[in-house]
Design an enzyme around this catalytic site. Structure first.
Site, PDB file in Angstrom:
ATOM      1  N   ASN A 145     -10.245   0.023   0.556  1.00 48.26           N
ATOM      2  CA  ASN A 145      -8.782   0.080   0.517  1.00 48.26           C
ATOM      3  C   ASN A 145      -8.306  -0.463  -0.835  1.00 48.26           C
ATOM      4  O   ASN A 145      -8.428  -1.655  -1.100  1.00 48.26           O
ATOM      5  CB  ASN A 145      -8.228  -0.756   1.678  1.00 48.26           C
ATOM      6  CG  ASN A 145      -6.715  -0.764   1.738  1.00 48.26           C
ATOM      7  OD1 ASN A 145      -6.044  -0.292   0.815  1.00 48.26           O
ATOM      8  ND2 ASN A 145      -6.183  -1.284   2.827  1.00 48.26           N
ATOM      9  N   HIS A 173      -3.262   7.154   3.497  1.00 49.96           N
ATOM     10  CA  HIS A 173      -3.697   5.863   2.961  1.00 49.96           C
ATOM     11  C   HIS A 173      -5.133   5.604   3.422  1.00 49.96           C
ATOM     12  O   HIS A 173      -5.501   5.923   4.556  1.00 49.96           O
ATOM     13  CB  HIS A 173      -2.765   4.754   3.464  1.00 49.96           C
ATOM     14  CG  HIS A 173      -3.186   3.395   3.010  1.00 49.96           C
ATOM     15  ND1 HIS A 173      -3.556   3.135   1.715  1.00 49.96           N
ATOM     16  CD2 HIS A 173      -3.324   2.216   3.688  1.00 49.96           C
ATOM     17  CE1 HIS A 173      -3.890   1.864   1.604  1.00 49.96           C
ATOM     18  NE2 HIS A 173      -3.759   1.286   2.782  1.00 49.96           N
ATOM     19  N   CYS A 180       0.816  -1.224   0.000  1.00 48.31           N
ATOM     20  CA  CYS A 180       0.000   0.000   0.000  1.00 48.31           C
ATOM     21  C   CYS A 180       0.848   1.271   0.000  1.00 48.31           C
ATOM     22  O   CYS A 180       0.339   2.353  -0.268  1.00 48.31           O
ATOM     23  CB  CYS A 180      -0.933   0.015   1.207  1.00 48.31           C
ATOM     24  SG  CYS A 180      -2.013  -1.395   1.275  1.00 48.31           S
TER      25      CYS A 180
HETATM   26  O1  UT7 Z   1      -3.726  -1.387   3.749  1.00 42.65           O
HETATM   27  C1  UT7 Z   1      -2.819  -1.867   4.686  1.00 42.65           C
HETATM   28  C2  UT7 Z   1      -3.183  -1.471   6.010  1.00 42.65           C
HETATM   29  N1  UT7 Z   1      -4.379  -2.152   6.482  1.00 42.65           N
HETATM   30  C3  UT7 Z   1      -4.901  -1.736   7.598  1.00 42.65           C
HETATM   31  O2  UT7 Z   1      -4.410  -0.771   8.128  1.00 42.65           O
HETATM   32  C4  UT7 Z   1      -6.038  -2.476   8.225  1.00 42.65           C
HETATM   33  C5  UT7 Z   1      -5.915  -2.386   9.732  1.00 42.65           C
HETATM   34  N2  UT7 Z   1      -6.916  -3.093  10.498  1.00 42.65           N
HETATM   35  C6  UT7 Z   1      -8.203  -2.706  10.556  1.00 42.65           C
HETATM   36  O3  UT7 Z   1      -8.622  -1.808   9.848  1.00 42.65           O
HETATM   37  C7  UT7 Z   1      -9.109  -3.393  11.541  1.00 42.65           C
HETATM   38  O4  UT7 Z   1      -8.346  -4.145  12.448  1.00 42.65           O
HETATM   39  C8  UT7 Z   1     -10.180  -4.298  10.891  1.00 42.65           C
HETATM   40  C9  UT7 Z   1     -11.222  -3.445  10.189  1.00 42.65           C
HETATM   41  C10 UT7 Z   1      -9.540  -5.238   9.909  1.00 42.65           C
HETATM   42  C11 UT7 Z   1     -10.896  -5.118  11.965  1.00 42.65           C
HETATM   43  O5  UT7 Z   1     -11.460  -4.263  12.933  1.00 42.65           O
HETATM   44  P1  UT7 Z   1     -11.274  -4.567  14.495  1.00 42.65           P
HETATM   45  O6  UT7 Z   1     -12.040  -3.576  15.219  1.00 42.65           O
HETATM   46  O7  UT7 Z   1      -9.791  -4.614  14.735  1.00 42.65           O
HETATM   47  O8  UT7 Z   1     -11.959  -5.960  14.638  1.00 42.65           O
HETATM   48  P2  UT7 Z   1     -11.340  -7.362  15.121  1.00 42.65           P
HETATM   49  O9  UT7 Z   1     -10.440  -7.918  14.070  1.00 42.65           O
HETATM   50  O10 UT7 Z   1     -10.788  -7.219  16.506  1.00 42.65           O
HETATM   51  O11 UT7 Z   1     -12.642  -8.203  15.226  1.00 42.65           O
HETATM   52  C12 UT7 Z   1     -13.649  -7.902  16.190  1.00 42.65           C
HETATM   53  C13 UT7 Z   1     -14.782  -8.864  15.973  1.00 42.65           C
HETATM   54  C14 UT7 Z   1     -14.334 -10.335  15.925  1.00 42.65           C
HETATM   55  O12 UT7 Z   1     -15.322 -11.108  16.526  1.00 42.65           O
HETATM   56  P3  UT7 Z   1     -15.110 -11.667  18.032  1.00 42.65           P
HETATM   57  O13 UT7 Z   1     -13.856 -12.497  17.974  1.00 42.65           O
HETATM   58  O14 UT7 Z   1     -14.961 -10.440  18.881  1.00 42.65           O
HETATM   59  O15 UT7 Z   1     -16.355 -12.446  18.272  1.00 42.65           O
HETATM   60  C15 UT7 Z   1     -14.311 -10.628  14.447  1.00 42.65           C
HETATM   61  O16 UT7 Z   1     -14.509 -11.985  14.164  1.00 42.65           O
HETATM   62  O17 UT7 Z   1     -15.410  -8.591  14.710  1.00 42.65           O
HETATM   63  C16 UT7 Z   1     -15.470  -9.804  13.954  1.00 42.65           C
HETATM   64  N3  UT7 Z   1     -15.396  -9.462  12.549  1.00 42.65           N
HETATM   65  C17 UT7 Z   1     -16.469  -9.190  11.797  1.00 42.65           C
HETATM   66  N4  UT7 Z   1     -17.783  -9.164  12.102  1.00 42.65           N
HETATM   67  C18 UT7 Z   1     -18.619  -8.839  11.109  1.00 42.65           C
HETATM   68  C19 UT7 Z   1     -14.271  -9.350  11.773  1.00 42.65           C
HETATM   69  N5  UT7 Z   1     -14.622  -9.017  10.530  1.00 42.65           N
HETATM   70  C20 UT7 Z   1     -15.985  -8.922  10.510  1.00 42.65           C
HETATM   71  C21 UT7 Z   1     -16.928  -8.607   9.533  1.00 42.65           C
HETATM   72  N6  UT7 Z   1     -18.219  -8.565   9.869  1.00 42.65           N
HETATM   73  N7  UT7 Z   1     -16.560  -8.314   8.262  1.00 42.65           N
END
Ligand code: UT7
Length: 339
Positions: free
Chosen positions: A296, A266, A126
């Site tokens: 993204n 970004h 990215c």
């Molecule tokens: O381009 C390169 C750079 N990329 C980035 O900078 C991305 C950085 N990361 C992020 O933007 C975020 O970490 C995400 C958007 C990917 C995820 O958000 P988060 O608030 O960190 O969520 P998480 O991964 O901690 O997941 C929280 C919960 C989990 O469920 P449990 O374990 O708490 O029951 C996930 O399974 O949300 C769940 N989850 C979803 N639920 C519904 C993860 N993806 C989804 C989804 N829909 N699409």
């Protein structure tokens, strides 16, 4: 004493480098959060509140990264008011090249008819567009080339695991381009900072398809050809790296946040942008944000946002603009440009 070899041109004074035109292209097909709700266990509400993304663009099967890149390039060429034959070098930043080789830049050259150009791709995920911008800047500053086409282009839909809700809701396809040239008048790229941390390569990567895990049935069964991401760790690293990169390049430029007309980050997650805005103590309105419409788009993201900021009059001649990016590698980069 022997005169300097004309090719090195080390005897000439360094030149400033300006962006004289921008362009971008996104595919027509819109994939909404509502549609994703039908294919994976997710909801529009989760995607919007956790990322800010409402929809993204998806390329057709026969629409390749070089097609997106060439369309963005032609828009930038028109915007700059130059002829494709004036381009000395084409750089394409991408992690989704049409093929391992030839480079996507070579395909773009053929599609836009830039017969005089040398071509190669840049791999910095990215962060690639700003890495390519810095390479271009060095070539122009040193008088090696006069006119360079820099493109960030990715078709992430081709490497997304559409069954993995952790990643498939985040990404989209697109391309952004800029034409760089020495323009004079003191305007141009003031400073660029780049950094990497290969120790954290396994928090955001595509393991398969290269020589380590070649294309083979068992690797494909394990979906090693798709993006793997530790979202939480990537998020944390992104906020810190982008903030540090922004501070470093501002210090090198002798500027502070109040001097900036526009910040173009970004486009990965609105919460990341809000977090850095908060820590910079800069109002969110001064940030260019379009991830709600495109998601993204990897190397294309900052390039598309730059083109949109330019075309919608977010910066006037003489304004200072900060670009700051983060991606797999890990990689990060920042640039201050006087428009
Ligand atoms: O381009 C390169 C750079 N990329 C980035 O900078 C991305 C950085 N990361 C992020 O933007 C975020 O970490 C995400 C958007 C990917 C995820 O958000 P988060 O608030 O960190 O969520 P998480 O991964 O901690 O997941 C929280 C919960 C989990 O469920 P449990 O374990 O708490 O029951 C996930 O399974 O949300 C769940 N989850 C979803 N639920 C519904 C993860 N993806 C989804 C989804 N829909 N699409």
């Amino acid at each position: 004493m022997k005169p300097p070899h004309p090719r090195t041109r080390h005897h000439l004074p360094k030149r400033t480098v300006s962006i004289i035109g921008t362009g971008s292209y996104v595919p027509e097909r819109i994939l909404t959060n509502a549609e994703l709700e039908k294919s994976v266990d997710t909801s529009d509400q989760w995607i919007v509140t956790r990322t800010g993304i409402k929809e993204r663009r998806i390329a057709e099967k026969d629409e390749h990264t070089s097609d997106l890149a060439a369309k963005a390039a032609l828009a930038a060429i028109e915007n700059a008011g130059i002829d494709a034959n004036e381009i000395d070098l084409i750089l394409v930043a991408t992690v989704t090249p049409d093929m391992f080789f030839p480079s996507t830049a070579c395909f773009v050259q053929s599609k836009i008819g830039a017969k005089k150009a040398a071509c190669f791709d840049v791999s910095a995920a990215c962060s690639g567009f700003l890495y390519a911008l810095e390479i271009a800047q060095q070539f122009i500053t040193s008088h090696t080339y006069n006119t360079i086409l820099v493109i960030g282009a990715d078709k992430l839909s081709s490497i997304v695991d559409w069954k993995d809700r952790n990643t498939c809701v985040l990404f989209g396809d697109g391309a952004g381009a800029a034409i760089l040239r020495h323009r004079g008048g003191g305007h141009g790229v003031i400073a660029t900072h780049m950094g990497s941390n290969g120790d954290l390569s396994d928090i955001l990567y595509i393991p398969g398809g290269g020589c380590r895990f070649p294309i083979a049935a068992d690797n494909l069964d394990q979906r090693l050809n798709a993006i793997k991401m530790n979202g939480k760790e990537t998020y944390k690293q992104a906020v810190n790296a982008m903030l540090n990169a922004a501070n470093t390049v501002l210090e090198e430029s002798g500027l502070n946040y109040d001097d900036l007309a526009c910040i173009i980050p970004h486009q990965a997650n609105l919460r990341i942008i809000e977090a850095i805005a908060d820590r910079m103590e800069v109002p969110l309105e001064r940030f260019m944000v379009n991830l709600d419409r495109f998601g993204n788009t990897s190397a294309a993201a900052v390039a598309i946002a730059l083109d949109e900021a330019h075309r919608t009059g977010r910066m006037k001649v003489g304004d200072y603009v900060l670009l700051v990016v983060f991606g797999g590698g890990l990689t990060w980069a920042s640039s201050v440009i006087q428009w």
